[in-house]
Design a protein around this motif. Structure first.
Motif, PDB file in Angstrom:
ATOM      1  N   TYR A 379       0.836  -1.195   0.000  1.00  0.00           N
ATOM      2  CA  TYR A 379       0.000   0.000   0.000  1.00  0.00           C
ATOM      3  C   TYR A 379       0.878   1.256   0.000  1.00  0.00           C
ATOM      4  N   LEU A 380       1.836   1.318   0.912  1.00  0.00           N
ATOM      5  CA  LEU A 380       2.705   2.499   1.013  1.00  0.00           C
ATOM      6  C   LEU A 380       3.513   2.689  -0.256  1.00  0.00           C
ATOM      7  N   GLN A 381       4.070   1.613  -0.773  1.00  0.00           N
ATOM      8  CA  GLN A 381       4.860   1.725  -1.996  1.00  0.00           C
ATOM      9  C   GLN A 381       4.017   2.256  -3.152  1.00  0.00           C
ATOM     10  N   ASP A 382       2.809   1.726  -3.287  1.00  0.00           N
ATOM     11  CA  ASP A 382       1.957   2.113  -4.416  1.00  0.00           C
ATOM     12  C   ASP A 382       1.476   3.557  -4.293  1.00  0.00           C
ATOM     13  N   TYR A 383       1.141   3.979  -3.075  1.00  0.00           N
ATOM     14  CA  TYR A 383       0.678   5.354  -2.894  1.00  0.00           C
ATOM     15  C   TYR A 383       1.833   6.347  -3.028  1.00  0.00           C
ATOM     16  N   ARG A 438      10.037  -1.357   9.091  1.00  0.00           N
ATOM     17  CA  ARG A 438      11.399  -1.669   8.641  1.00  0.00           C
ATOM     18  C   ARG A 438      11.606  -1.218   7.204  1.00  0.00           C
ATOM     19  N   TRP A 439      10.568  -1.461   6.365  1.00  0.00           N
ATOM     20  CA  TRP A 439      10.693  -1.037   4.972  1.00  0.00           C
ATOM     21  C   TRP A 439      10.814   0.493   4.873  1.00  0.00           C
ATOM     22  N   TYR A 440       9.949   1.201   5.586  1.00  0.00           N
ATOM     23  CA  TYR A 440       9.978   2.673   5.528  1.00  0.00           C
ATOM     24  C   TYR A 440      11.323   3.195   6.020  1.00  0.00           C
ATOM     25  N   SER A 441      11.854   2.590   7.064  1.00  0.00           N
ATOM     26  CA  SER A 441      13.149   2.990   7.607  1.00  0.00           C
ATOM     27  C   SER A 441      14.254   2.806   6.573  1.00  0.00           C
ATOM     28  N   GLN A 442      14.240   1.656   5.908  1.00  0.00           N
ATOM     29  CA  GLN A 442      15.274   1.388   4.900  1.00  0.00           C
ATOM     30  C   GLN A 442      15.106   2.284   3.677  1.00  0.00           C
ATOM     31  N   PHE A 443      13.860   2.541   3.311  1.00  0.00           N
ATOM     32  CA  PHE A 443      13.598   3.452   2.193  1.00  0.00           C
ATOM     33  C   PHE A 443      14.138   4.847   2.501  1.00  0.00           C
ATOM     34  N   LEU A 444      13.901   5.328   3.732  1.00  0.00           N
ATOM     35  CA  LEU A 444      14.366   6.660   4.111  1.00  0.00           C
ATOM     36  C   LEU A 444      15.892   6.712   4.231  1.00  0.00           C
ATOM     37  N   LYS A 445      16.487   5.572   4.519  1.00  0.00           N
ATOM     38  CA  LYS A 445      17.954   5.491   4.552  1.00  0.00           C
ATOM     39  C   LYS A 445      18.531   5.323   3.162  1.00  0.00           C
ATOM     40  N   ASN A 446      17.629   5.146   2.199  1.00  0.00           N
ATOM     41  CA  ASN A 446      17.991   4.981   0.790  1.00  0.00           C
ATOM     42  C   ASN A 446      18.692   3.663   0.521  1.00  0.00           C
ATOM     43  N   THR A 447      18.333   2.635   1.288  1.00  0.00           N
ATOM     44  CA  THR A 447      18.970   1.339   1.076  1.00  0.00           C
ATOM     45  C   THR A 447      18.086   0.360   0.308  1.00  0.00           C
TER      46      THR A 447
END
Length: 452
Positions: A379-383, A438-447
């Motif tokens: 959901y988060l990725q798609d939005y 965890r996904w949002y954290s890694q996305f914000l870390k650009n990993t």
């Protein structure tokens, strides 16, 4: 197509949002007065399973750990609200120093960890003493609210530079003063129109007060927006019904703020709001915000309904349409946020758009120390992908905040729907970071990249 955080630019604001009554608990300690939600949630059959926010996530006790968790999750911006009755137990008058101290500690610890605090002044928890005088339906609310705003800016404006005046005025006036399903539980068109007009005046007056006291602050306010479409494309009656619902849900508060007046042309019933208007109110409704908060979760499909009072329209629930939906029975439709952003971008007066809420509730299971909420990750990725699409097309969107940091008290639905990136065991107050967190954290870390 893959995208990363870098695709949004260095200045794009990423964060999470919460609200005082939904997380703080400590409803009657350290001098806090009662709010309308403290009162409303004690009434039988008003809240799912008679839940209440007396303890909620006990953020009042656990704030340091929760803010430290924000830091651990690489979340650089934190939007939260101030409980009006915690700092002003009677709504106006004497200030509760312990309440001021609490928010000073929250703000200072955020800043110490490099997290920018974004404060919502009113997120639905009106002091009960003011409700006993009529609440938002009493025009005196403009003076009461001004007193509250003045108190907040004088105490916190030296460190907090991003302020939002109201959270979703259409929701708290519609659900609280027309339908009666939210606090304070009032019903009726007259009650709603009075509350709505006074809220619209307060969103502008709040902005003026903040700018007068602290010209260095950025001021905005937030609006709920659900993309509206007719049930039968090409059907004239459904098209008119959708236009009315859109005027009510999406335009009633943003357009007066922009100096366009209430959308009475498309929803005639709003003409009755004139009986609550004083001379010069049209001018007072207008204020030039630095940014506009957009809160989108879904789209609404509307059909003509001749027996429905006032709007002659009804919303067809997602479950009735056999489309993918969340636990709230909200359709999962990522283009809705793109359409919302494009619509806001069409208002030339809007300078900057921040998505101040977006998220989803699913049935989350805590098993073996993990919460595998893959539906929320998608959901988060798609939005977020749709936000990027709008940005690439020139929409002035410059921020995205997830609703919400952690599972909390979701108003009339109680603790049943879980929206959080962090799972909360309400019996033990244990926090468990979900896979979405965890996904949002890694996305914000650009990993990790996301697909588009």
């Amino acid at each position: 197509m893959l995208f990363t955080k870098d695709d949004f630019g260095d200045d794009f604001k990423w964060g999470v949002s919460t609200a005082a009554y939904q997380i703080e608990g400590a409803h009657n300690i350290d001098g806090k007065g009662l709010s309308i939600w403290d009162t409303f949630s004690q009434k039988k059959k008003k809240i799912f399973n008679n839940h209440n926010g007396n303890t909620a996530c006990d953020f009042y006790t656990h704030y340091a750990d929760d803010i430290a968790l924000l830091y651990k999750l690489n979340i650089p911006n934190y939007r939260f609200s101030i409980s009006w009755s915690r700092i002003l137990p009677h709504g106006i008058g004497a200030v509760n120093i312990k309440g001021i101290d609490f928010y000073n500690k929250v703000i200072d610890f955020c800043l110490e960890l490099g997290i920018e605090p974004w404060i919502t002044l009113y997120h639905w928890d009106l002091p009960q003493e003011l409700q006993q005088k009529g609440g938002w339906a009493n025009r005196e609310i403009i003076n009461w609210f001004s007193y509250f705003v003045d108190c907040c800016i004088k105490n916190f404006g030296d460190r907090v530079k991003r302020w939002m005046v109201l959270n979703e005025p259409m929701v708290f006036t519609g659900a609280g003063y027309f339908l009666g399903v939210h606090a304070p539980g009032k019903k009726g068109l007259s009650s709603f129109l009075a509350a709505a007009h006074h809220a619209a005046l307060c969103q502008a007056e709040g902005g003026r007060i903040i700018k007068t006291l602290r010209s260095d602050c950025k001021v905005g306010t937030t609006f709920s927006y659900s993309h509206v479409e007719p049930y039968r494309t090409g059907n004239e009656k459904d098209l008119k019904a959708a236009l009315k619902v859109d005027a009510l849900l999406n335009r009633m508060f943003i357009e007066p703020l922009l100096g366009l007046g209430y959308p009475t042309k498309d929803l005639k019933i709003l003409e009755r709001i004139e009986r609550f208007m004083y001379p010069h109110d049209e001018k007072k409704l207008k204020f030039d915000m630095d940014f506009t908060g957009l809160q989108n979760y879904t789209r609404e499909i509307v059909s003509h309904a001749p027996l429905m009072p006032f709007v002659k329209a009804k919303i067809i629930k997602a479950s009735k349409r056999n489309v993918q939906h969340t636990l709230m029975d909200w359709e999962i439709h990522p283009p809705s946020i793109y359409n919302a952003l494009k619509r806001y971008s069409s208002y030339q007066q809007i300078k900057e758009i921040i998505v101040t809420e977006n998220g989803a509730a699913f049935t989350d299971a805590h098993e073996e120390g993990m919460v595998n909420d893959s539906e929320r990750v998608k959901y988060l990725q798609d939005y977020i992908a749709q936000v990027l699409l709008a940005k690439k097309e020139g929409v002035k969107v410059n921020g995205y905040f997830v609703w919400t940091l952690m599972d909390n008290f979701e108003w009339a639905e109680g603790f049943y729907p879980r929206f959080g990136l962090v799972y909360v065991d309400f019996a033990t107050q244990q926090r468990v970071v979900k896979n979405s967190g965890r996904w949002y954290s890694q996305f914000l870390k650009n990993t990790v990249p996301a697909s588009m």
